[in-house]
Design an enzyme around this catalytic site. Structure first.
Site, PDB file in Angstrom:
ATOM      1  N   ALA A  48       0.256   4.702  12.031  1.00  0.00           N
ATOM      2  CA  ALA A  48      -0.671   5.830  11.876  1.00  0.00           C
ATOM      3  C   ALA A  48      -0.220   6.779  10.766  1.00  0.00           C
ATOM      4  O   ALA A  48      -0.034   7.981  10.968  1.00  0.00           O
ATOM      5  CB  ALA A  48      -0.832   6.585  13.183  1.00  0.00           C
ATOM      6  N   GLU A 100      14.881  -1.413  10.134  1.00  0.00           N
ATOM      7  CA  GLU A 100      14.562  -0.738  11.387  1.00  0.00           C
ATOM      8  C   GLU A 100      13.242  -1.238  11.958  1.00  0.00           C
ATOM      9  O   GLU A 100      13.133  -1.536  13.155  1.00  0.00           O
ATOM     10  CB  GLU A 100      14.473   0.773  11.172  1.00  0.00           C
ATOM     11  CG  GLU A 100      14.057   1.535  12.427  1.00  0.00           C
ATOM     12  CD  GLU A 100      13.784   2.997  12.180  1.00  0.00           C
ATOM     13  OE1 GLU A 100      12.917   3.569  12.884  1.00  0.00           O
ATOM     14  OE2 GLU A 100      14.418   3.583  11.286  1.00  0.00           O
ATOM     15  N   TRP A 145       0.826  -1.212   0.000  1.00  0.00           N
ATOM     16  CA  TRP A 145       0.000   0.000   0.000  1.00  0.00           C
ATOM     17  C   TRP A 145       0.861   1.264   0.000  1.00  0.00           C
ATOM     18  O   TRP A 145       1.861   1.327   0.700  1.00  0.00           O
ATOM     19  CB  TRP A 145      -0.912  -0.010   1.231  1.00  0.00           C
ATOM     20  CG  TRP A 145      -1.818   1.180   1.325  1.00  0.00           C
ATOM     21  CD1 TRP A 145      -2.660   1.644   0.367  1.00  0.00           C
ATOM     22  CD2 TRP A 145      -1.978   2.031   2.459  1.00  0.00           C
ATOM     23  NE1 TRP A 145      -3.337   2.745   0.843  1.00  0.00           N
ATOM     24  CE2 TRP A 145      -2.940   3.009   2.116  1.00  0.00           C
ATOM     25  CE3 TRP A 145      -1.406   2.062   3.734  1.00  0.00           C
ATOM     26  CZ2 TRP A 145      -3.349   4.006   2.999  1.00  0.00           C
ATOM     27  CZ3 TRP A 145      -1.805   3.056   4.619  1.00  0.00           C
ATOM     28  CH2 TRP A 145      -2.771   4.017   4.247  1.00  0.00           C
ATOM     29  N   TYR A 177      -4.471  -1.085  -5.195  1.00  0.00           N
ATOM     30  CA  TYR A 177      -3.197  -0.422  -4.955  1.00  0.00           C
ATOM     31  C   TYR A 177      -2.524  -0.070  -6.288  1.00  0.00           C
ATOM     32  O   TYR A 177      -2.192  -0.956  -7.083  1.00  0.00           O
ATOM     33  CB  TYR A 177      -2.260  -1.299  -4.116  1.00  0.00           C
ATOM     34  CG  TYR A 177      -2.730  -1.562  -2.707  1.00  0.00           C
ATOM     35  CD1 TYR A 177      -3.790  -0.857  -2.144  1.00  0.00           C
ATOM     36  CD2 TYR A 177      -2.115  -2.528  -1.916  1.00  0.00           C
ATOM     37  CE1 TYR A 177      -4.223  -1.111  -0.855  1.00  0.00           C
ATOM     38  CE2 TYR A 177      -2.532  -2.782  -0.612  1.00  0.00           C
ATOM     39  CZ  TYR A 177      -3.595  -2.070  -0.093  1.00  0.00           C
ATOM     40  OH  TYR A 177      -4.020  -2.322   1.193  1.00  0.00           O
TER      41      TYR A 177
END
Length: 330
Positions: free
Chosen positions: A211, A296, A21, A54
């Site tokens: 978020a 990460e 996405w 997508y």
């Protein structure tokens, strides 16, 4: 990497997964997508998420090309697609039997696969009877084009309706739901769906655990150059984040960042690790535009064990949004 059962099934998915996405087909071409997918694979990711909408199908084409050249055994990875927005024609959208069947075939062609492991109804279709959609999904599975089916952002009551219809008609019921879930958006996963985890064995493949980037901390000191918000201010973030205004949420992230520093991790790693402390999260779908971001994010697995009850309580004090424990609709 930890591997969790997807709901009440025997299928195991990596606790952290990787999705197409936003990035595939817009920020990432095939070469860059391959770098990110291989970084995820090297970290133990076995689930790759996609959807027909997508990049208007380009994301599936890119992922399919990467998988074809990867050399990975098909039995070692799990791939999903989602059906709802397939085009502009009158029957190219929604969850009619026609679009479910044709949309699935088109997605498989773009992915270059004989089947997807997971297929989702990308949103609830209020114009199509639930029974029609249940039967169409059952047909897709019977045809060997998907192994499990589920929903994305469906109301809890509608998921339960689909489950009961499937049981009544001796069809395959929905197994999983793909909802938004993060430190700032919790109610549906923790409250609305609460009766469904034990009642029907619902699994979750959560999206936007960061978020829309807010929980990475990159907005703590203002809008960084080169981001989508540079051109649109906070309007884009506001459109992605319902409820409190963006400034209030950024202040919460600043305070959470101090907790992350105590844990010697990044804000993104803290946010991902927090999601994984919820036993009803089967997998958290991550995204990235660079392999360094992937690496990460994957290190969040090391943070989970350090989130003691004390740290979790402190996080709750900051976000102050714990929902009621159970929905009343059942």
């Amino acid at each position: 990497m930890e591997y969790r059962f997807l709901g009440d099934s025997g299928l195991k998915v990596s606790a952290l997964s990787f999705g197409a996405w936003v990035t595939f087909g817009s920020q990432l071409n095939e070469e860059k997508a391959a770098e990110c997918m291989h970084a995820a694979w090297d970290a133990g990711v076995n689930f790759f998420d996609n959807a027909e909408v997508y990049a208007n199908g380009v994301a599936e084409e890119i992922m399919g090309a990467v998988l074809a050249k990867s050399g990975w055994k098909r039995s070692d990875y799990v791939v999903s697609t989602k059906i709802f927005w397939g085009g502009e024609g009158p029957n190219d959208r929604g969850l009619s039997r026609k679009h479910v069947v044709e949309g699935t075939d088109a997605a498989l062609a773009r992915l270059g696969l004989d089947y997807v492991d997971l297929i989702f109804c990308h949103r609830a279709d209020l114009h199509t009877p639930v029974e029609e959609t249940v039967r169409a999904m059952n047909h897709v599975i019977d045809q060997g084009k998907a192994l499990y089916w589920g929903t994305s952002e469906w109301p809890g009551e509608r998921i339960l309706d689909a489950y009961h219809i499937a049981r009544r008609e001796r069809l395959i019921p929905p197994l999983m739901e793909q909802p938004q879930y993060n430190l700032l958006h919790r109610d549906r996963v923790e409250r609305e769906y609460a009766p469904l985890y034990e009642r029907i064995g619902l699994g979750t493949t959560i999206w936007s655990p960061l978020a829309s980037g807010l929980l990475t901390g990159k907005y703590n000191d203002g809008i960084p150059p080169g981001t989508r918000s540079t051109l649109e201010g906070y309007e884009w973030l506001q459109s992605r984040l319902a409820g409190e205004n963006v400034e209030e949420k950024i202040e919460k992230v600043r305070r959470l960042t101090m907790i992350a520093e105590e844990l010697d991790c990044t804000m993104a790693q803290l946010a991902l690790a927090w999601c994984l402390t919820n036993p009803h999260v089967s997998t958290a779908i991550t995204g990235a535009s660079r392999p360094e971001q992937v690496k990460e994010n994957m290190q969040a697995m090391e943070v989970v064990e350090h989130l003691t009850p004390e740290f979790l309580d402190r996080i709750e004090e900051v976000v102050a949004n714990r929902p009621e424990p159970e929905a009343d609709w059942r």
